[in-house]
Design a protein around this motif. Structure first.
Motif, PDB file in Angstrom:
ATOM      1  N   LYS A 191      71.579   3.293  99.858  1.00 42.71           N
ATOM      2  CA  LYS A 191      72.206   2.957 101.129  1.00 42.71           C
ATOM      3  C   LYS A 191      71.174   2.330 102.062  1.00 42.71           C
ATOM      4  CE  LYS A 191      73.490   7.156 102.027  1.00 42.71           C
ATOM      5  NZ  LYS A 191      74.097   8.327 102.729  1.00 42.71           N
ATOM      6  N   PRO A 192      71.600   1.414 102.927  1.00 41.81           N
ATOM      7  CA  PRO A 192      70.652   0.838 103.884  1.00 41.81           C
ATOM      8  C   PRO A 192      70.149   1.907 104.856  1.00 41.81           C
ATOM      9  CG  PRO A 192      72.907   0.154 104.377  1.00 41.81           C
ATOM     10  CD  PRO A 192      72.953   0.812 103.038  1.00 41.81           C
ATOM     11  N   VAL A 193      68.931   1.716 105.321  1.00 40.48           N
ATOM     12  CA  VAL A 193      68.338   2.671 106.253  1.00 40.48           C
ATOM     13  C   VAL A 193      68.826   2.344 107.656  1.00 40.48           C
ATOM     14  CG1 VAL A 193      66.187   3.556 107.214  1.00 40.48           C
ATOM     15  CG2 VAL A 193      66.308   2.937 104.791  1.00 40.48           C
ATOM     16  N   PRO A 194      69.422   3.303 108.367  1.00 42.77           N
ATOM     17  CA  PRO A 194      69.912   3.019 109.724  1.00 42.77           C
ATOM     18  C   PRO A 194      68.771   2.941 110.720  1.00 42.77           C
ATOM     19  CG  PRO A 194      70.224   5.343 109.199  1.00 42.77           C
ATOM     20  CD  PRO A 194      69.686   4.691 107.945  1.00 42.77           C
ATOM     21  N   ALA A 195      69.100   2.554 111.943  1.00 41.59           N
ATOM     22  CA  ALA A 195      68.090   2.459 112.995  1.00 41.59           C
ATOM     23  C   ALA A 195      67.800   3.810 113.629  1.00 41.59           C
ATOM     24  CB  ALA A 195      68.543   1.472 114.067  1.00 41.59           C
ATOM     25  N   THR A 196      68.802   4.694 113.635  1.00 37.92           N
ATOM     26  CA  THR A 196      68.629   6.003 114.272  1.00 37.92           C
ATOM     27  C   THR A 196      69.024   7.113 113.305  1.00 37.92           C
ATOM     28  OG1 THR A 196      70.854   5.977 115.221  1.00 37.92           O
ATOM     29  CG2 THR A 196      69.072   5.063 116.566  1.00 37.92           C
ATOM     30  N   MET A 197      68.619   8.329 113.654  1.00 35.58           N
ATOM     31  CA  MET A 197      68.887   9.489 112.803  1.00 35.58           C
ATOM     32  C   MET A 197      69.063  10.726 113.677  1.00 35.58           C
ATOM     33  SD  MET A 197      65.063  10.417 111.408  1.00 35.58           S
ATOM     34  CE  MET A 197      63.768  10.943 112.566  1.00 35.58           C
ATOM     35  N   SER A 222      50.559   2.603 106.636  1.00 35.70           N
ATOM     36  CA  SER A 222      49.741   2.447 105.430  1.00 35.70           C
ATOM     37  C   SER A 222      49.642   3.771 104.672  1.00 35.70           C
ATOM     38  CB  SER A 222      48.347   1.966 105.824  1.00 35.70           C
ATOM     39  OG  SER A 222      47.526   1.851 104.687  1.00 35.70           O
ATOM     40  N   GLY A 223      49.941   3.719 103.393  1.00 37.04           N
ATOM     41  CA  GLY A 223      49.856   4.903 102.547  1.00 37.04           C
ATOM     42  C   GLY A 223      51.005   5.870 102.678  1.00 37.04           C
ATOM     43  N   GLN A 224      52.013   5.510 103.468  1.00 35.10           N
ATOM     44  CA  GLN A 224      53.136   6.412 103.702  1.00 35.10           C
ATOM     45  C   GLN A 224      54.412   5.934 103.027  1.00 35.10           C
ATOM     46  OE1 GLN A 224      53.282   6.477 108.047  1.00 35.10           O
ATOM     47  NE2 GLN A 224      52.222   8.459 108.069  1.00 35.10           N
ATOM     48  N   VAL A 225      55.351   6.870 102.853  1.00 30.98           N
ATOM     49  CA  VAL A 225      56.697   6.549 102.384  1.00 30.98           C
ATOM     50  C   VAL A 225      57.694   7.162 103.368  1.00 30.98           C
ATOM     51  CG1 VAL A 225      56.004   6.436  99.960  1.00 30.98           C
ATOM     52  CG2 VAL A 225      56.851   8.604 100.878  1.00 30.98           C
ATOM     53  N   LEU A 226      58.872   6.574 103.405  1.00 29.42           N
ATOM     54  CA  LEU A 226      59.974   7.123 104.184  1.00 29.42           C
ATOM     55  C   LEU A 226      60.939   7.803 103.226  1.00 29.42           C
ATOM     56  CD1 LEU A 226      61.433   7.367 106.967  1.00 29.42           C
ATOM     57  CD2 LEU A 226      62.681   5.271 106.340  1.00 29.42           C
ATOM     58  N   VAL A 227      61.242   9.072 103.502  1.00 34.20           N
ATOM     59  CA  VAL A 227      62.110   9.859 102.632  1.00 34.20           C
ATOM     60  C   VAL A 227      63.429  10.124 103.344  1.00 34.20           C
ATOM     61  CG1 VAL A 227      62.358  12.045 101.388  1.00 34.20           C
ATOM     62  CG2 VAL A 227      60.116  10.950 101.529  1.00 34.20           C
ATOM     63  N   ARG A 228      64.545   9.822 102.659  1.00 34.67           N
ATOM     64  CA  ARG A 228      65.849  10.279 103.135  1.00 34.67           C
ATOM     65  C   ARG A 228      65.964  11.744 102.742  1.00 34.67           C
ATOM     66  NH1 ARG A 228      69.228   6.811 100.744  1.00 34.67           N
ATOM     67  NH2 ARG A 228      69.502   5.480 102.591  1.00 34.67           N
ATOM     68  N   ALA A 265      62.447  17.537 100.669  1.00 35.37           N
ATOM     69  CA  ALA A 265      62.780  16.927  99.382  1.00 35.37           C
ATOM     70  C   ALA A 265      63.871  15.894  99.622  1.00 35.37           C
ATOM     71  CB  ALA A 265      63.249  17.971  98.378  1.00 35.37           C
ATOM     72  N   GLY A 266      63.776  14.777  98.891  1.00 29.55           N
ATOM     73  CA  GLY A 266      64.774  13.730  99.041  1.00 29.55           C
ATOM     74  C   GLY A 266      64.348  12.470  98.322  1.00 29.55           C
ATOM     75  N   GLN A 267      64.972  11.358  98.684  1.00 32.17           N
ATOM     76  CA  GLN A 267      64.727  10.082  98.003  1.00 32.17           C
ATOM     77  C   GLN A 267      63.875   9.168  98.866  1.00 32.17           C
ATOM     78  OE1 GLN A 267      68.143   7.455  97.355  1.00 32.17           O
ATOM     79  NE2 GLN A 267      67.340   6.930  95.331  1.00 32.17           N
ATOM     80  N   VAL A 268      62.881   8.531  98.249  1.00 32.83           N
ATOM     81  CA  VAL A 268      62.062   7.542  98.941  1.00 32.83           C
ATOM     82  C   VAL A 268      62.880   6.267  99.131  1.00 32.83           C
ATOM     83  CG1 VAL A 268      59.987   6.123  98.823  1.00 32.83           C
ATOM     84  CG2 VAL A 268      59.921   8.491  98.007  1.00 32.83           C
ATOM     85  N   VAL A 269      63.015   5.835 100.391  1.00 32.31           N
ATOM     86  CA  VAL A 269      63.849   4.676 100.695  1.00 32.31           C
ATOM     87  C   VAL A 269      63.056   3.511 101.274  1.00 32.31           C
ATOM     88  CG1 VAL A 269      65.951   6.025 100.970  1.00 32.31           C
ATOM     89  CG2 VAL A 269      64.460   5.652 102.954  1.00 32.31           C
ATOM     90  N   TYR A 323      65.605  11.604 108.156  1.00 34.23           N
ATOM     91  CA  TYR A 323      64.553  10.789 107.536  1.00 34.23           C
ATOM     92  C   TYR A 323      63.205  11.334 108.000  1.00 34.23           C
ATOM     93  CZ  TYR A 323      68.177   7.444 106.262  1.00 34.23           C
ATOM     94  OH  TYR A 323      69.300   6.853 105.718  1.00 34.23           O
ATOM     95  N   CYS A 324      62.220  11.269 107.114  1.00 36.92           N
ATOM     96  CA  CYS A 324      60.911  11.828 107.436  1.00 36.92           C
ATOM     97  C   CYS A 324      59.825  11.008 106.753  1.00 36.92           C
ATOM     98  CB  CYS A 324      60.834  13.288 106.968  1.00 36.92           C
ATOM     99  SG  CYS A 324      59.274  14.115 107.316  1.00 36.92           S
ATOM    100  N   LEU A 325      58.719  10.774 107.463  1.00 34.99           N
ATOM    101  CA  LEU A 325      57.557  10.122 106.863  1.00 34.99           C
ATOM    102  C   LEU A 325      56.742  11.132 106.070  1.00 34.99           C
ATOM    103  CD1 LEU A 325      56.226   7.889 109.789  1.00 34.99           C
ATOM    104  CD2 LEU A 325      57.626   7.187 107.827  1.00 34.99           C
ATOM    105  N   ALA A 326      56.212  10.680 104.931  1.00 38.66           N
ATOM    106  CA  ALA A 326      55.322  11.512 104.126  1.00 38.66           C
ATOM    107  C   ALA A 326      54.185  10.644 103.616  1.00 38.66           C
ATOM    108  CB  ALA A 326      56.075  12.136 102.949  1.00 38.66           C
ATOM    109  N   GLU A 327      53.015  11.233 103.496  1.00 38.80           N
ATOM    110  CA  GLU A 327      51.915  10.546 102.837  1.00 38.80           C
ATOM    111  C   GLU A 327      52.240  10.442 101.351  1.00 38.80           C
ATOM    112  OE1 GLU A 327      49.236   9.244 104.401  1.00 38.80           O
ATOM    113  OE2 GLU A 327      50.141   9.891 106.289  1.00 38.80           O
ATOM    114  N   ALA A 328      52.113   9.252 100.795  1.00 39.95           N
ATOM    115  CA  ALA A 328      52.427   9.063  99.379  1.00 39.95           C
ATOM    116  C   ALA A 328      51.600  10.014  98.504  1.00 39.95           C
ATOM    117  CB  ALA A 328      52.180   7.609  98.971  1.00 39.95           C
TER     118      ALA A 328
END
Length: 333
Positions: free
Chosen positions: A2-8, A34-40, A73-77, A104-109
């Protein structure tokens, strides 16, 4: 995907206080650096530091999200610069410095661990904080080795249950303290060698009785305060005392001559403010040493109750009531 929305939707609070100060709010979805991922986020773990943050005593480290939540826990988007592995679309769990109580949450890869097939996402979200904490403090700082005896306070907490499980898998004899016979029975069922009801007996005397006066090699202490001097009485010579929380107070009075005479090591740590480089090295060691036990099903967290994200206040109230056994989680998606 799914597309990532602007707000959460996220859980925040305006002023410190009781569980009722927690409330949903609408925030921008963060952008991975840098070095991060966004997780749904599918699920987020609830931990004692979240409660202490809400009470106003444990602010997030510089640069971390003010939203509570230290494991997800979730999916990297989405991925940030420098993330070279094929993270996009992967199902992961991660230790985070904040921001877990959100869609949605940022995590260090470097702090993401792959969720193996067959591991439910609520259980995956319940692993990182206690697993990282127990592994570092019992096995790295505490130098626990196969055949040693370990005393763990709060045996049915998230930390306590993880210490029992890891201790059993790595050949430790784990003694725990618990509040009441039902919690003692739960700890024994998980694999604790002995469970001491601290409300009914003196744990120092019980440790001496159980060990035939030999004591334990390591104490994992979440109480501090006046427990420290009592803990030292439970230790063997050359024993190690590791403090990871101060629920009983930040000050302790001990006999330093006893520390010298018996060559006792006093140490402790907090994980959240440590550098990403340090936590990345810890994640690598856990991935190599412990994660195979998760993959083959030998290690699973002890689960208590799951609450929807918007009921975070109820999750905190349950934790503060002290009736839970194992991990409390929030379900987000």
């Amino acid at each position: 995907m799914k597309p990532v929305p602007a707000t959460m939707t996220a859980i925040g609070f305006d002023t410190p206080g009781g569980p009722d100060v927690l409330r949903p709010e609408i925030l921008p979805v963060p952008t991975p650096g840098s070095g991060q991922v966004l997780v749904r986020v599918a699920c987020a773990g609830v931990n004692r530091p979240d409660v202490i943050q809400r009470q106003g005593f444990y602010p997030p480290p510089p640069g971390a999200s003010p939203v509570p939540g230290l494991e997800i826990a979730g999916q990297v988007v989405a991925t940030g610069a420098g993330v070279t592995s094929p993270f996009l679309g992967q199902i992961v769990c991660a230790l985070v410095a904040g921001g877990g109580y959100a869609e949605y949450c940022l995590a260090e890869a470097a702090l993401c661990l792959p969720v193996p097939e067959g591991l439910p996402l609520d259980q995956a979200a319940a692993l990182p904080e206690t697993l990282f904490t127990v592994w570092h403090n019992v096995f790295e700082r505490g130098w626990a080795t196969e055949g040693e005896r370990v005393l763990v306070h709060g045996g049915t907490s998230g930390i306590g249950t993880m210490a029992i499980l890891l201790g059993k898998l790595f050949g430790l004899e784990v003694l725990v303290t618990c509040g009441g016979p039902e919690k003692c029975a739960a700890a024994l069922a998980l694999g604790a060698a002995h469970a001491i009801d601290y409300k009914a007996s003196d744990f120092v005397a019980e440790v001496a009785r159980i060990t035939g006066g030999l004591g334990v090699h390591l104490v994992l202490d979440m109480v501090a305060g006046d427990y420290v001097a009592r803990n030292l009485k439970c230790l063997t010579d050359d024993g190690r005392h590791v403090t990871i929380a101060v629920q009983g107070g930040v000050r302790a009075e001990i006999n330093m001559a006893e520390v010298m005479r018996r060559r006792i090591t006093l140490t402790g740590s907090t994980l959240r403010p440590r550098s990403n480089e340090f936590k990345g090295l810890l994640a690598d060691e856990i991935h190599q040493t412990v994660w195979p036990l998760v993959i083959d099903g030998q290690l699973r967290p002890v689960m208590d109750v799951a609450f929807p994200l918007h009921e975070a206040a109820a999750a905190h109230a349950r934790m503060e009531a002290g009736t839970h056994v194992g991990k409390i989680v929030l379900t987000v998606a």
